[in-house]
Design a protein around this motif. Sequence first.
Motif, PDB file in Angstrom:
ATOM      1  N   UNK A   1      -3.399  -1.983  -0.834  1.00  0.00           N
ATOM      2  CA  UNK A   1      -2.305  -1.404  -0.040  1.00  0.00           C
ATOM      3  C   UNK A   1      -1.238  -0.820  -0.985  1.00  0.00           C
ATOM      4  N   UNK A   2      -0.864  -1.617  -1.987  1.00  0.00           N
ATOM      5  CA  UNK A   2       0.176  -1.196  -2.929  1.00  0.00           C
ATOM      6  C   UNK A   2      -0.305   0.003  -3.755  1.00  0.00           C
ATOM      7  N   UNK A   3      -1.570  -0.053  -4.157  1.00  0.00           N
ATOM      8  CA  UNK A   3      -2.146   1.034  -4.957  1.00  0.00           C
ATOM      9  C   UNK A   3      -2.036   2.363  -4.190  1.00  0.00           C
ATOM     10  N   UNK A   4      -2.414   2.328  -2.906  1.00  0.00           N
ATOM     11  CA  UNK A   4      -2.394   3.563  -2.112  1.00  0.00           C
ATOM     12  C   UNK A   4      -0.961   4.003  -1.824  1.00  0.00           C
ATOM     13  N   UNK A   5      -0.121   3.045  -1.443  1.00  0.00           N
ATOM     14  CA  UNK A   5       1.234   3.410  -1.013  1.00  0.00           C
ATOM     15  C   UNK A   5       2.091   3.890  -2.194  1.00  0.00           C
ATOM     16  N   UNK A   6       1.972   3.218  -3.318  1.00  0.00           N
ATOM     17  CA  UNK A   6       2.792   3.611  -4.475  1.00  0.00           C
ATOM     18  C   UNK A   6       2.255   4.904  -5.101  1.00  0.00           C
TER      19      UNK A   6
ATOM     20  N   UNK B   1       7.898   2.547  -2.205  1.00  0.00           N
ATOM     21  CA  UNK B   1       8.476   3.784  -1.671  1.00  0.00           C
ATOM     22  C   UNK B   1       9.627   4.344  -2.508  1.00  0.00           C
ATOM     23  N   UNK B   2      10.218   3.515  -3.354  1.00  0.00           N
ATOM     24  CA  UNK B   2      11.466   3.930  -4.014  1.00  0.00           C
ATOM     25  C   UNK B   2      11.237   5.058  -5.037  1.00  0.00           C
TER      26      UNK B   2
ATOM     27  N   UNK C   1       8.187  -6.565   2.972  1.00  0.00           N
ATOM     28  CA  UNK C   1       9.199  -5.502   3.052  1.00  0.00           C
ATOM     29  C   UNK C   1       9.716  -5.138   1.659  1.00  0.00           C
ATOM     30  N   UNK C   2       9.930  -6.159   0.836  1.00  0.00           N
ATOM     31  CA  UNK C   2      10.421  -5.890  -0.526  1.00  0.00           C
ATOM     32  C   UNK C   2       9.360  -5.117  -1.307  1.00  0.00           C
ATOM     33  N   UNK C   3       8.103  -5.530  -1.128  1.00  0.00           N
ATOM     34  CA  UNK C   3       7.008  -4.853  -1.832  1.00  0.00           C
ATOM     35  C   UNK C   3       6.916  -3.388  -1.378  1.00  0.00           C
ATOM     36  N   UNK C   4       7.008  -3.171  -0.078  1.00  0.00           N
ATOM     37  CA  UNK C   4       6.935  -1.787   0.421  1.00  0.00           C
ATOM     38  C   UNK C   4       8.112  -0.957  -0.092  1.00  0.00           C
TER      39      UNK C   4
ATOM     40  N   UNK D   1       4.319   0.655 -11.129  1.00  0.00           N
ATOM     41  CA  UNK D   1       4.224  -0.648 -10.467  1.00  0.00           C
ATOM     42  C   UNK D   1       3.057  -1.432 -11.076  1.00  0.00           C
ATOM     43  N   UNK D   2       3.361  -2.654 -11.499  1.00  0.00           N
ATOM     44  CA  UNK D   2       2.324  -3.582 -11.949  1.00  0.00           C
ATOM     45  C   UNK D   2       2.137  -4.602 -10.842  1.00  0.00           C
ATOM     46  N   UNK D   3       0.895  -4.788 -10.432  1.00  0.00           N
ATOM     47  CA  UNK D   3       0.626  -5.757  -9.360  1.00  0.00           C
ATOM     48  C   UNK D   3      -0.479  -6.700  -9.801  1.00  0.00           C
TER      49      UNK D   3
END
Length: 518
Positions: A255-260, A237-238, A230-233, A244-246
């Motif tokens: 997932x993070x790459x696409x969502x961010x 989204x913010x 949830x924190x990552x999402x 974002x560095x992951x």
Amino acid sequence: HQGNNNLRPRFLRCLLSTMSSTQPPRVPNLIGGSFVDSQASSHIDVINPATQEVVSQVPLTTNEEFKAAVSAAKQAFPSWRNTPITTRQRVMLKFQELIRKNMDKLALSITTEQGKTLKDAHGDIFRGLEVVEHACGMATLQMGEYVPNVSNGVDTYSLREPLGVCAGICPFNFPAMIPLWMFPIAVTCGNTFVLKPSEKDPGASVMLAELAMEAGLPNGVLNIVHGTNDTVNAICDDDDIRAVSFVGSNTAGMHIYARAAAKGKRIQSNMGAKNHGVVLPDAHVDATLNALLAAGFGAAGQRCMALSTVVFVGNSKSWEDKLVERAKALKVSCGTEPDADLGPVISKQAKERICRLIQSGVDDGAKLLLDGRNIVVPGYEKGNFIGPTILSGVTPDMECYKEEIFGPVLVCMEASSFDEAIDILNRNKYGNGAAIFTSSGAAARKFQMEIEAGQIGINVPIPVPLPFFSFTGNKASFAGDLNFYGKAGVDFFTQIKTVTQQWKDIPTSVSLAMPTSQ
Ligand code: NAD
């Protein structure tokens, strides 16, 4: 930062004296310069993988707390970006000194939460410390460009400006190095930062933040929020977070790459690996065997640059016999034991997964030359230990080859020619690192030219570049354009502004044509 400094000994003391306390300490968030306990309703136990003792509890940060952290970072940005770069560098200069002074405490926290040996934990910190040292020269690294007189009386120059609020999401395997790949460069460029440490070993991040504040980082420049998906999402989204560095697994990373990216953010995503070492018959025997042992079993194989697959060109029998003999001599124990070569794996679930992948190799027809699954470590019977394990006769279709095992398991293959070995490596979906062991310069050069992995070692098993270069994984091991640290790291945390200025006598006529240089 008086208040923050007062909190520092409290958390350190709590963390280091868990064994005697009944209630494990709660890991604080860092919001706007204060270390604060989260009001979260759920916490996750941080477990010592060698003993199963609960070291601390990490909160699933609430959305309000997350928003407060981003807001603190946003508020701190205007004044921090205008703080002279020399001042920002000096904070890093002090920070590196404080890291050195606190090396032992940091290492003990890492070993307690993550399991690696104390010596290896020192390496984890040192590799991050070198990034902090590099950030001390940011004024030079962040320089723009200037071309005078691009047209009559006109000059053009470019500035590298900070982005704003940046965020970092960390994996469990390098609790100090990876946070230090991220925030020191980001903040020295003038950004502010929100860090989400791994929920499995957040202690080092909190200690590093305490030291960074002590070094003079103003309130709100670095913030920490703990949590999981949830924190990552929320980070992805913010709208106020610009980059974002992951670092972590492919599932989370993609997932993070696409969502961010859908929110227009910059992303650098370092992900999984399956690093191969190619051994040519002319390789130096002793040096090669030692390199294979260190890179295959060090940190219990939980390094993204672990050399988990060996491809022997020609007959592998004599190499494997010697490897088994030497691997048997490695000492598996709790990372705080002075003679431990490798510690436990991070969790019971990780151990089960690794054991399942070993069994899948056996079921698929590989030969189990050394089986570390049933190891019992005296005094640490509950630990998630797996001894060095060697599978031989592995082929590319096997699951134990296709999956990243992330444990102390060396998978051995044979290739009948050097070209076949190169072909095996290039068909693998990952492209983090690859190494060759040979005494032939021509073979080494061919390897360097033809291998598709992003980081090549020539008689070097874990070729992780120092911070003046960048960490350059490719193929499925990386998503994004700008790599971590080095020049690319500075580029990632800055955007270019190009200024064209004209200083000449006022023109007397008007022209509506596109200006051209004359
Ligand atoms: P992980 O992906 O499970 O966790 C990394 C981070 O992502 C954690 O902070 C976690 O909370 C978060 N996360 C996990 N699943 C998520 C999801 N579904 N949605 C949103 N967030 C999620 O990785 P890990 O197990 O901590 O680390 C091991 C992996 O990291 C290995 O694959 C290893 O190769 C990789 N790694 C890569 C590099 C590199 O530079 N290429 C370096 C170190 C580790």
